[in-house]
Design an enzyme around this catalytic site. Structure first.
Site, PDB file in Angstrom:
ATOM      1  N   CYS A  11       4.270  -1.517  -6.891  1.00  0.00           N
ATOM      2  CA  CYS A  11       3.724  -0.178  -6.676  1.00  0.00           C
ATOM      3  C   CYS A  11       2.806   0.125  -7.861  1.00  0.00           C
ATOM      4  CB  CYS A  11       4.809   0.875  -6.472  1.00  0.00           C
ATOM      5  SG  CYS A  11       5.860   1.230  -7.891  1.00  0.00           S
ATOM      6  N   CYS A  85      -0.032   0.204  -3.431  1.00  0.00           N
ATOM      7  CA  CYS A  85      -0.934  -0.235  -4.503  1.00  0.00           C
ATOM      8  C   CYS A  85      -2.338  -0.537  -3.985  1.00  0.00           C
ATOM      9  CB  CYS A  85      -0.365  -1.424  -5.262  1.00  0.00           C
ATOM     10  SG  CYS A  85      -0.251  -2.959  -4.347  1.00  0.00           S
ATOM     11  N   CYS A  89      -3.575  -5.147  -5.194  1.00  0.00           N
ATOM     12  CA  CYS A  89      -2.635  -6.251  -5.031  1.00  0.00           C
ATOM     13  C   CYS A  89      -3.362  -7.505  -4.573  1.00  0.00           C
ATOM     14  CB  CYS A  89      -1.553  -5.887  -4.015  1.00  0.00           C
ATOM     15  SG  CYS A  89      -0.561  -4.488  -4.521  1.00  0.00           S
TER      16      CYS A  89
END
Length: 137
Positions: A11, A85, A89
């Site tokens: 996250c 995120c 990512c």
């Protein structure tokens, strides 16, 4: 895949959702899992309400620290579970990805964090069942 399922929870701040998920997976998966968590923009410390909410269910995440997301962490994981995120990512072939759309507990009191915690526990239990992970202790 090795004997252990390697899971990375990601996250943004690595201070709430991903830390709670890592705590549950470590507790429920035991020796059957390798657990990592990271954030694209890690906070200075783990969310106090998340720590308190996890303590209520007997899991201590107070010693955890937010960690920066690295390509190596993603590349060496069997499953990467993102929690808001976005494009931060990295994606690698051969890695299984899941996105868990969960509210961000940042700035929330424990009353707001409890239902997020409980939803994370349910999703972790489903993940363990899906990959047939048993605690080898």
């Amino acid at each position: 895949m090795s004997d252990k399922l390697s899971v990375l929870f990601v996250c943004v701040h690595n201070a709430g959702r991903s830390q709670m998920a890592a705590g549950f997976l470590t507790s429920l998966g035991g020796d059957g899992v390798e657990v990592r968590s990271a954030g694209s923009a890690p906070a200075d410390s783990v969310n106090k309400a998340a720590v308190a909410a996890m303590a209520e269910v007997g899991i201590d995440i107070s010693a955890q620290t937010p960690k920066i997301l690295t390509f190596d962490a993603v590349e060496t994981s069997d499953v990467v579970i993102t929690m808001g995120c976005g494009d931060a990512c990295p994606v690698f072939p051969g890695v299984t990805y899941r996105d868990w759309a969960l509210p961000d507990p940042a700035g929330q009191g424990i009353e707001a964090v409890r239902p997020i915690r409980d939803e994370i526990k349910s999703r972790v239990e489903a993940l363990l069942a899906e990959f047939a992970v048993t605690d080898a202790r």
